[in-house]
Scaffold this active site. Structure first.
Site, PDB file in Angstrom:
ATOM      1  N   GLU A  38      36.221 -27.863  59.069  1.00  0.00           N
ATOM      2  CA  GLU A  38      36.987 -29.104  58.970  1.00  0.00           C
ATOM      3  C   GLU A  38      37.304 -29.677  60.356  1.00  0.00           C
ATOM      4  O   GLU A  38      37.832 -28.970  61.220  1.00  0.00           O
ATOM      5  CB  GLU A  38      38.290 -28.866  58.190  1.00  0.00           C
ATOM      6  CG  GLU A  38      39.191 -30.080  58.083  1.00  0.00           C
ATOM      7  CD  GLU A  38      38.473 -31.299  57.524  1.00  0.00           C
ATOM      8  OE1 GLU A  38      37.706 -31.144  56.555  1.00  0.00           O
ATOM      9  OE2 GLU A  38      38.652 -32.394  58.087  1.00  0.00           O
ATOM     10  N   THR A  82      35.131 -35.855  54.649  1.00  0.00           N
ATOM     11  CA  THR A  82      34.559 -34.587  54.191  1.00  0.00           C
ATOM     12  C   THR A  82      33.544 -34.794  53.080  1.00  0.00           C
ATOM     13  O   THR A  82      32.475 -34.173  53.073  1.00  0.00           O
ATOM     14  CB  THR A  82      35.671 -33.649  53.678  1.00  0.00           C
ATOM     15  OG1 THR A  82      36.407 -33.163  54.785  1.00  0.00           O
ATOM     16  CG2 THR A  82      35.102 -32.475  52.921  1.00  0.00           C
ATOM     17  N   HIS A 199      43.116 -29.807  60.301  1.00  0.00           N
ATOM     18  CA  HIS A 199      43.039 -31.177  59.782  1.00  0.00           C
ATOM     19  C   HIS A 199      44.142 -32.036  60.385  1.00  0.00           C
ATOM     20  O   HIS A 199      45.284 -31.588  60.500  1.00  0.00           O
ATOM     21  CB  HIS A 199      43.172 -31.167  58.247  1.00  0.00           C
ATOM     22  CG  HIS A 199      42.868 -32.474  57.598  1.00  0.00           C
ATOM     23  ND1 HIS A 199      43.668 -33.583  57.715  1.00  0.00           N
ATOM     24  CD2 HIS A 199      41.821 -32.867  56.827  1.00  0.00           C
ATOM     25  CE1 HIS A 199      43.146 -34.590  57.056  1.00  0.00           C
ATOM     26  NE2 HIS A 199      42.028 -34.193  56.501  1.00  0.00           N
ATOM     27  N   ASP A 258      32.342 -31.104  60.095  1.00  0.00           N
ATOM     28  CA  ASP A 258      32.076 -32.185  59.126  1.00  0.00           C
ATOM     29  C   ASP A 258      32.231 -33.569  59.731  1.00  0.00           C
ATOM     30  O   ASP A 258      31.502 -34.504  59.335  1.00  0.00           O
ATOM     31  CB  ASP A 258      32.937 -32.029  57.860  1.00  0.00           C
ATOM     32  CG  ASP A 258      34.447 -32.167  58.105  1.00  0.00           C
ATOM     33  OD1 ASP A 258      35.165 -32.328  57.113  1.00  0.00           O
ATOM     34  OD2 ASP A 258      34.879 -32.105  59.277  1.00  0.00           O
ATOM     35  N   HIS A 259      33.154 -33.734  60.697  1.00  0.00           N
ATOM     36  CA  HIS A 259      33.338 -35.043  61.325  1.00  0.00           C
ATOM     37  C   HIS A 259      34.356 -34.893  62.452  1.00  0.00           C
ATOM     38  O   HIS A 259      34.844 -33.770  62.691  1.00  0.00           O
ATOM     39  CB  HIS A 259      33.850 -36.083  60.302  1.00  0.00           C
ATOM     40  CG  HIS A 259      35.022 -35.606  59.501  1.00  0.00           C
ATOM     41  ND1 HIS A 259      36.273 -35.390  60.076  1.00  0.00           N
ATOM     42  CD2 HIS A 259      35.135 -35.217  58.219  1.00  0.00           C
ATOM     43  CE1 HIS A 259      37.092 -34.940  59.136  1.00  0.00           C
ATOM     44  NE2 HIS A 259      36.426 -34.804  58.012  1.00  0.00           N
TER      45      HIS A 259
HETATM   46  C1  GP9 Z   1      40.345 -32.068  51.264  1.00  0.00           C
HETATM   47  C2  GP9 Z   1      39.748 -31.551  52.545  1.00  0.00           C
HETATM   48  C3  GP9 Z   1      39.950 -32.570  53.699  1.00  0.00           C
HETATM   49  O1  GP9 Z   1      40.099 -31.163  50.170  1.00  0.00           O
HETATM   50  O2  GP9 Z   1      38.367 -31.288  52.349  1.00  0.00           O
HETATM   51  O3  GP9 Z   1      39.187 -33.699  53.431  1.00  0.00           O
HETATM   52  P1  GP9 Z   1      39.046 -34.877  54.542  1.00  0.00           P
HETATM   53  O4  GP9 Z   1      40.424 -35.488  54.691  1.00  0.00           O
HETATM   54  O5  GP9 Z   1      38.587 -34.236  55.838  1.00  0.00           O
HETATM   55  O6  GP9 Z   1      38.021 -35.806  53.953  1.00  0.00           O
HETATM   56 MN    MN Z   2      36.980 -33.270  56.673  1.00  0.00          MN
END
Ligand code: GP9
Ligand code: MN
Length: 431
Positions: A38, A82, A199, A258-259
């Protein structure tokens, strides 16, 4: 409809990259473990805060000769974040120009995705492990259309109290508490772990961190290093388990970011930590920070090393398929095998900007990869950039047609059996 599908198929056909004979099938039959990091950006690799490595475990993996470690790999997500990354990695089709394809179209669209392809071609079982509610990003519906046999969401874990943070179960607990389910999966399996603790804005309970944070004027920037360090520790624990359980030796482990975690506005505070000045920071610098890790770790395969080819999330599925000895010819997949001599190194961002090994193009402005703006490009360079920009726009438009017109309803690759989502049920019968 007819002409859209014809245009998609002719693009896919001329864009196809054949396997590299040296790499094709080298991981055949191995379990595939996908670890979704993440918000993890590439600049964290080998980075030190006051002389202390932020991610010592990932650094060791990055420099391990059993790892194919990509140094010019980019995320390509849009607003789906994500879920866009997941869509690209599972199908090699982009997300949407706005919103999330998972949310907007995922319940009813036809997908030809990794879990189904690996199951049909090579008998893989499949599972996702993620400590958030299964409905987030509409995953519980999308995964059935993708052919995932299992989805271990929050209902399979104790996520109460300080076991969770923001979007779900903390990463160390996700890896630890998933073991009892992972060990029941029939091998070979295709298992994805979606982490979540790192996150925005990167809060972390004091008992979960011991990492001295930087002291910029932006709290999110400072905290980012703490949650990245926590994620690194979680990964170290998971790899220790994989080795102790014997799963490690017969697996291929793919880790990717992922980003971005820090946004362009955060980057002005981050600049000083990267030895740059916020006064001169520009679109080129922001584009370079869109690198995320891609590491393909194959235990026992000692000819890995740093891979400099430019690529993005759209390219991962064709790459994995070819490593497993599954040819993706005939599938509607917009990416190309990163190891193929014909791999396309023009990396499209979702907003139609793009990077190549020699240039970065942002809103039509051309930079060379030392960051100098090319104010008077030669006729030849203008022609090259125009051709590449056209390719990027065309590729994204065709991908949007596949999603918005649900074109995979009308096209089934030879030998592929359409998925029946009704045959999957993720309910936790143990609860
Ligand atoms: C939510 C987690 C975060 O289940 O995968 O998602 P994001 O905010 O990075 O799209
Ligand atoms: Mn994400």
């Amino acid at each position: 409809n007819g002409s859209d599908l014809t245009n998609v198929l002719s693009f896919i056909d001329q864009h196809y990259a054949a396997p590299n004979p040296k790499m094709y099938g080298i991981a055949k039959g191995r379990n595939v473990i996908i670890i979704h990091l993440e918000s993890f950006q590439q600049f964290l690799i080998d980075y030190k805060v006051d002389g202390r490595e932020v991610t010592p475990f990932l650094n060791s993996l990055y420099h391990d000769d059993q790892t194919y470690a990509f140094s010019n790999f980019f995320h390509q997500v849009g607003q789906g974040k994500t879920s866009d990354a997941e869509n690209m990695l599972e199908t090699s089709v982009y997300g949407l120009p706005q919103g999330s394809v998972f949310t907007a179209l995922g319940s009813d669209n036809t997908f030809q995705a990794a879990p189904a392809i690996l199951q049909q071609k090579a008998g893989y079982s499949s599972a996702v492990f993620h400590g958030n509610v299964g409905s987030f990003w509409n995953r519980d519906n999308v995964y059935k259309n993708m052919g995932y046999q299992n989805f271990f969401d929050a209902s399979y874990f104790n996520t109460t109290g300080d076991r969770s943070e923001q979007y779900g179960l903390k990463d160390k607990l996700l890896f630890h508490d998933s073991v009892k389910y992972l060990e029941q999966l029939q091998q070979p399996f295709y298992a994805k772990f979606i982490t979540v603790t790192n996150h925005f804005p990167f809060p972390l309970d004091s008992e979960d961190t011991d990492f001295p944070l930087p002291t910029t004027d932006d709290k999110a920037v400072n905290n980012y290093f703490g949650t990245a360090h926590y994620l690194d520790q979680a990964l170290q624990e998971f790899f220790a388990y994989l080795k102790a359980s014997g799963l490690y030796d017969n697996s291929m482990i793919v880790l990717y970011g992922d980003h971005y975690g820090l946004s362009n506005s955060d980057n002005l505070s981050l600049a000083e930590l990267l030895g740059k000045s916020s006064d001169t920071w520009n679109d080129y610098d922001n584009a370079q920070l869109q690198r995320v890790p891609l590491m393909i770790h194959i235990p026992g395969q000692h000819d890995g090393g740093i891979q400099k080819q430019y690529g993005g999330e759209i390219d991962v599925l064709p790459t994995i398929e070819h490593l497993l000895g599954i040819d993706n010819k005939g599938y509607i997949q917009f990416g190309t095998d990163l190891f193929s001599p014909q791999h396309d190194q023009v990396v499209a961002f979702r907003n139609t900007n793009f990077v190549t090994p020699s240039h970065t193009v942002v809103d039509g402005t051309i930079y060379n990869n030392n960051g100098d703006e090319i104010t008077h490009p030669s006729t030849e360079l203008q022609a090259t950039i125009k051709r590449q920009q056209t390719k990027v726009q065309n590729e994204l438009q065709l991908s949007d047609a596949v999603n918005n017109k649900n074109l995979l309803r009308f096209y089934t690759p030879t030998g592929f059996k359409p998925v029946d989502p009704e045959s999957y049920n993720y309910k936790n019968d143990f609860a």
